[in-house]
Design a protein around this motif. Sequence first.
Motif, PDB file in Angstrom:
ATOM      1  N   PHE A 118       0.840  -1.198   0.000  1.00 35.87           N
ATOM      2  CA  PHE A 118       0.000   0.000   0.000  1.00 35.87           C
ATOM      3  C   PHE A 118       0.876   1.250   0.000  1.00 35.87           C
ATOM      4  O   PHE A 118       0.687   2.167  -0.801  1.00 35.87           O
ATOM      5  CB  PHE A 118      -0.920  -0.015   1.220  1.00 35.87           C
ATOM      6  CG  PHE A 118      -1.966   1.068   1.225  1.00 35.87           C
ATOM      7  CD1 PHE A 118      -3.257   0.800   0.804  1.00 35.87           C
ATOM      8  CD2 PHE A 118      -1.668   2.359   1.669  1.00 35.87           C
ATOM      9  CE1 PHE A 118      -4.234   1.796   0.811  1.00 35.87           C
ATOM     10  CE2 PHE A 118      -2.622   3.352   1.683  1.00 35.87           C
ATOM     11  CZ  PHE A 118      -3.916   3.069   1.251  1.00 35.87           C
ATOM     12  N   TYR A 119       1.862   1.274   0.881  1.00 33.58           N
ATOM     13  CA  TYR A 119       2.742   2.438   1.000  1.00 33.58           C
ATOM     14  C   TYR A 119       3.658   2.570  -0.212  1.00 33.58           C
ATOM     15  O   TYR A 119       3.946   3.687  -0.666  1.00 33.58           O
ATOM     16  CB  TYR A 119       3.559   2.325   2.292  1.00 33.58           C
ATOM     17  CG  TYR A 119       2.669   2.206   3.495  1.00 33.58           C
ATOM     18  CD1 TYR A 119       2.157   3.335   4.111  1.00 33.58           C
ATOM     19  CD2 TYR A 119       2.304   0.955   3.978  1.00 33.58           C
ATOM     20  CE1 TYR A 119       1.313   3.231   5.197  1.00 33.58           C
ATOM     21  CE2 TYR A 119       1.457   0.845   5.075  1.00 33.58           C
ATOM     22  CZ  TYR A 119       0.964   1.978   5.668  1.00 33.58           C
ATOM     23  OH  TYR A 119       0.117   1.875   6.736  1.00 33.58           O
ATOM     24  N   ASP A 120       4.105   1.446  -0.729  1.00 33.68           N
ATOM     25  CA  ASP A 120       4.931   1.479  -1.937  1.00 33.68           C
ATOM     26  C   ASP A 120       4.154   2.081  -3.100  1.00 33.68           C
ATOM     27  O   ASP A 120       4.699   2.852  -3.896  1.00 33.68           O
ATOM     28  CB  ASP A 120       5.403   0.067  -2.299  1.00 33.68           C
ATOM     29  CG  ASP A 120       6.358  -0.513  -1.267  1.00 33.68           C
ATOM     30  OD1 ASP A 120       6.957   0.285  -0.509  1.00 33.68           O
ATOM     31  OD2 ASP A 120       6.505  -1.754  -1.213  1.00 33.68           O
ATOM     32  N   SER A 121       2.870   1.732  -3.187  1.00 35.85           N
ATOM     33  CA  SER A 121       2.043   2.254  -4.278  1.00 35.85           C
ATOM     34  C   SER A 121       1.773   3.744  -4.107  1.00 35.85           C
ATOM     35  O   SER A 121       1.749   4.500  -5.088  1.00 35.85           O
ATOM     36  CB  SER A 121       0.723   1.480  -4.359  1.00 35.85           C
ATOM     37  OG  SER A 121       0.942   0.165  -4.813  1.00 35.85           O
ATOM     38  N   PRO A 225      -3.362   5.730 -16.986  1.00 31.42           N
ATOM     39  CA  PRO A 225      -2.026   5.407 -17.516  1.00 31.42           C
ATOM     40  C   PRO A 225      -1.513   4.074 -16.986  1.00 31.42           C
ATOM     41  O   PRO A 225      -1.763   3.718 -15.827  1.00 31.42           O
ATOM     42  CB  PRO A 225      -1.154   6.567 -17.007  1.00 31.42           C
ATOM     43  CG  PRO A 225      -2.122   7.680 -16.766  1.00 31.42           C
ATOM     44  CD  PRO A 225      -3.389   7.044 -16.326  1.00 31.42           C
ATOM     45  N   ASP A 226      -0.813   3.352 -17.833  1.00 29.96           N
ATOM     46  CA  ASP A 226      -0.297   2.033 -17.450  1.00 29.96           C
ATOM     47  C   ASP A 226       0.537   2.094 -16.178  1.00 29.96           C
ATOM     48  O   ASP A 226       0.495   1.181 -15.338  1.00 29.96           O
ATOM     49  CB  ASP A 226       0.556   1.450 -18.583  1.00 29.96           C
ATOM     50  CG  ASP A 226      -0.288   1.075 -19.801  1.00 29.96           C
ATOM     51  OD1 ASP A 226      -1.517   0.919 -19.627  1.00 29.96           O
ATOM     52  OD2 ASP A 226       0.271   0.948 -20.903  1.00 29.96           O
ATOM     53  N   ALA A 227       1.304   3.168 -16.020  1.00 32.70           N
ATOM     54  CA  ALA A 227       2.183   3.287 -14.851  1.00 32.70           C
ATOM     55  C   ALA A 227       1.404   3.410 -13.544  1.00 32.70           C
ATOM     56  O   ALA A 227       1.953   3.140 -12.465  1.00 32.70           O
ATOM     57  CB  ALA A 227       3.097   4.503 -15.020  1.00 32.70           C
ATOM     58  N   ALA A 228       0.122   3.808 -13.633  1.00 38.01           N
ATOM     59  CA  ALA A 228      -0.677   4.004 -12.421  1.00 38.01           C
ATOM     60  C   ALA A 228      -1.627   2.854 -12.143  1.00 38.01           C
ATOM     61  O   ALA A 228      -2.127   2.722 -11.020  1.00 38.01           O
ATOM     62  CB  ALA A 228      -1.468   5.303 -12.531  1.00 38.01           C
ATOM     63  N   VAL A 229      -1.894   2.030 -13.136  1.00 42.51           N
ATOM     64  CA  VAL A 229      -2.905   0.972 -13.001  1.00 42.51           C
ATOM     65  C   VAL A 229      -2.613   0.043 -11.831  1.00 42.51           C
ATOM     66  O   VAL A 229      -3.452  -0.186 -10.953  1.00 42.51           O
ATOM     67  CB  VAL A 229      -3.019   0.160 -14.310  1.00 42.51           C
ATOM     68  CG1 VAL A 229      -3.859  -1.095 -14.087  1.00 42.51           C
ATOM     69  CG2 VAL A 229      -3.634   1.000 -15.413  1.00 42.51           C
ATOM     70  N   GLU A 230      -1.418  -0.510 -11.809  1.00 41.73           N
ATOM     71  CA  GLU A 230      -1.055  -1.482 -10.768  1.00 41.73           C
ATOM     72  C   GLU A 230      -1.210  -0.891  -9.371  1.00 41.73           C
ATOM     73  O   GLU A 230      -1.689  -1.562  -8.445  1.00 41.73           O
ATOM     74  CB  GLU A 230       0.391  -1.941 -10.967  1.00 41.73           C
ATOM     75  CG  GLU A 230       0.898  -2.874  -9.881  1.00 41.73           C
ATOM     76  CD  GLU A 230       2.391  -3.141  -9.986  1.00 41.73           C
ATOM     77  OE1 GLU A 230       2.933  -3.793  -9.068  1.00 41.73           O
ATOM     78  OE2 GLU A 230       3.020  -2.698 -10.977  1.00 41.73           O
ATOM     79  N   HIS A 231      -0.846   0.368  -9.207  1.00 42.48           N
ATOM     80  CA  HIS A 231      -0.853   0.984  -7.882  1.00 42.48           C
ATOM     81  C   HIS A 231      -2.274   1.328  -7.430  1.00 42.48           C
ATOM     82  O   HIS A 231      -2.593   1.223  -6.242  1.00 42.48           O
ATOM     83  CB  HIS A 231       0.040   2.212  -7.893  1.00 42.48           C
ATOM     84  CG  HIS A 231       1.443   1.907  -8.340  1.00 42.48           C
ATOM     85  ND1 HIS A 231       2.253   1.031  -7.658  1.00 42.48           N
ATOM     86  CD2 HIS A 231       2.154   2.326  -9.433  1.00 42.48           C
ATOM     87  CE1 HIS A 231       3.416   0.923  -8.287  1.00 42.48           C
ATOM     88  NE2 HIS A 231       3.371   1.702  -9.362  1.00 42.48           N
TER      89      HIS A 231
END
Length: 284
Positions: A118-121, A225-231
């Motif tokens: 959670f914090y990493d994201s 954006p792809d860079a934000a999806v996972e987080h």
Amino acid sequence: QIFKNNYGGLERGTTPFRVGHSIYSSNVNRRCNEDRSLRRRTLAFADDPEKVAKFIWQLIPPEERIETEDNKVQKAMANFPIIGLFVQLTNADGGLDGEALRFSEFARRILDNVSPKFYDSVEALRGLRGTEISFSTCVYSLWTSAYGAGLMKRNDVLDTNRRLAISMDLEYEMAMYDDTRANLIRRLKAAGEGFDQRASLQDQVELSVDSLARLLQIKPGNVVPDAAVEHIVVLVSECYPSASIDLVEKAVETHPIRTAKPSSKPRQSKAETEKEVLAEESEL
């Protein structure tokens, strides 16, 4: 400010909280399950049912809820005429008799129970967007969505997150949200209508995704954006342990459809309008 440090949010480890008039420390000892694929989360964490019990904002069927002993005792006491009134008046956290948790208590439950991912994201999204992204602002998006879904107007929830991304005034937005929600509940009570959240867990998940997207200043109708999806998937999944990963991923995928503005018909020229009138008259 309720939550503030060098990163614009709460730190890991032993963190001071202010709840009511007392300050205490919460020693955060988090555990991360590295292989999420081994347990499809459709109801609860098999290894941590207490997490589901503490996350009382999840709109799941009553028979599927898990309650802690402390919560059962508090609810039982709240039902007594005099003692119940005292309990509710002195309860700084909220959450009794179906009322919303205060932001501070909601954030504390997130802080004490989510995994390090959670914090990493949060930090990854901060790197993508800027200083407006912090633990506090991300949790605000989750909090407003959890208690706004099925009760408040969708745009009201999204707008408070949009404004927060610009003003970065968490206290003001929190006060405005509380007032709007409280006034709405008062009006519904006065009209003799129920004020229960008429929504599902899926509605909460989708609104949370859209609120986080608004916090990230992603324009309505645009793809995340792809860079934000996972987080975003990590943040929402941690907030709603009863939701499956598939449900959260689908909510991110369908974000552009839910937030796209309805297309308006292009304005016709005078010649085109006259042509249509002549065509209609010839048919008659």
